[in-house]
Design a protein around this motif. Structure first.
Motif, short mmCIF file in Angstrom:
data_model
loop_
_atom_site.label_atom_id
_atom_site.label_comp_id
_atom_site.label_asym_id
_atom_site.label_seq_id
_atom_site.Cartn_x
_atom_site.Cartn_y
_atom_site.Cartn_z
N ARG A 40 -1.00 -5.29 -2.26
CA ARG A 40 -2.04 -4.75 -3.17
C ARG A 40 -1.78 -5.15 -4.54
O ARG A 40 -2.71 -5.23 -5.44
CB ARG A 40 -2.35 -3.36 -3.14
CG ARG A 40 -1.00 -2.31 -3.63
CD ARG A 40 -1.59 -0.77 -3.72
NE ARG A 40 -0.36 0.07 -4.37
CZ ARG A 40 0.19 0.33 -5.21
NH1 ARG A 40 -0.78 -0.27 -6.46
NH2 ARG A 40 1.28 0.95 -5.52
N LYS A 93 -2.95 -6.87 -10.01
CA LYS A 93 -3.47 -6.30 -9.19
C LYS A 93 -4.26 -7.32 -8.32
O LYS A 93 -4.95 -8.19 -9.00
CB LYS A 93 -4.28 -5.12 -9.56
CG LYS A 93 -3.33 -4.12 -10.14
CD LYS A 93 -4.21 -2.73 -10.31
CE LYS A 93 -3.37 -1.77 -11.09
NZ LYS A 93 -4.19 -0.75 -11.77
N LYS A 144 -1.69 -8.20 4.53
CA LYS A 144 -2.64 -7.43 4.24
C LYS A 144 -2.45 -6.15 3.63
O LYS A 144 -3.13 -5.35 3.07
CB LYS A 144 -3.32 -6.79 5.73
CG LYS A 144 -4.18 -8.14 6.39
CD LYS A 144 -4.68 -7.94 7.71
CE LYS A 144 -5.38 -8.98 8.45
NZ LYS A 144 -5.65 -8.64 9.92
N GLN A 145 -0.96 -5.77 3.59
CA GLN A 145 -0.56 -4.56 2.98
C GLN A 145 -0.14 -4.96 1.51
O GLN A 145 0.03 -3.78 0.59
CB GLN A 145 0.82 -3.97 3.69
CG GLN A 145 0.35 -3.63 4.99
CD GLN A 145 -0.41 -2.52 4.95
OE1 GLN A 145 -0.20 -1.46 4.27
NE2 GLN A 145 -1.34 -2.27 5.98
N ASP A 161 0.74 -1.38 -0.20
CA ASP A 161 0.02 0.04 0.12
C ASP A 161 1.00 1.30 0.06
O ASP A 161 0.53 2.42 -0.28
CB ASP A 161 -0.93 -0.17 1.24
CG ASP A 161 -2.13 -0.94 1.03
OD1 ASP A 161 -2.62 -1.28 -0.10
OD2 ASP A 161 -2.47 -1.36 2.07
N ARG A 166 -9.23 -4.97 -3.67
CA ARG A 166 -8.48 -4.16 -2.67
C ARG A 166 -8.70 -2.63 -3.21
O ARG A 166 -8.75 -2.31 -4.22
CB ARG A 166 -7.07 -4.71 -3.34
CG ARG A 166 -6.52 -5.49 -2.58
CD ARG A 166 -6.26 -5.51 -1.19
NE ARG A 166 -5.76 -4.07 -0.68
CZ ARG A 166 -4.77 -3.97 -0.06
NH1 ARG A 166 -4.05 -4.59 0.43
NH2 ARG A 166 -4.59 -2.81 0.30
#
Length: 73
Positions: free
Chosen positions: A39, A69, A36-37, A24, A73
């Motif tokens: 993307r 990608k 979770k970061q 991110d 997200r």
């Protein structure tokens, strides 16, 4: 079934496969600490052929890179 007989070759002469994770923060890493970061994933495939080695004096190398990608997200 799921056995050795089901194995199929989908590519030959691949010399390298690399995954780089785009976070991110727009930084890239080989090993993200927090999934979770992530993307997107930059995938780089390198291939080499020796079929034209005699004419060109050595194996030819080609490389393709694509950014994938992540959905949702």
């Amino acid at each position: 079934g799921t056995g050795a007989a089901d194995t199929q070759v989908i590519a030959t002469n691949i010399t390298n496969l690399q995954f780089r994770y785009i976070l991110d923060t727009n930084t890239e890493t080989d090993a993200p600490v927090d999934l979770k970061q992530v993307r997107a994933v930059r995938v780089t495939i390198t291939g080499q052929t020796v079929a034209t080695q005699v004419q060109s004096g050595g194996p030819k190398t080609k490389q393709i890179t694509s950014v994938v990608k992540l959905r949702n997200r």
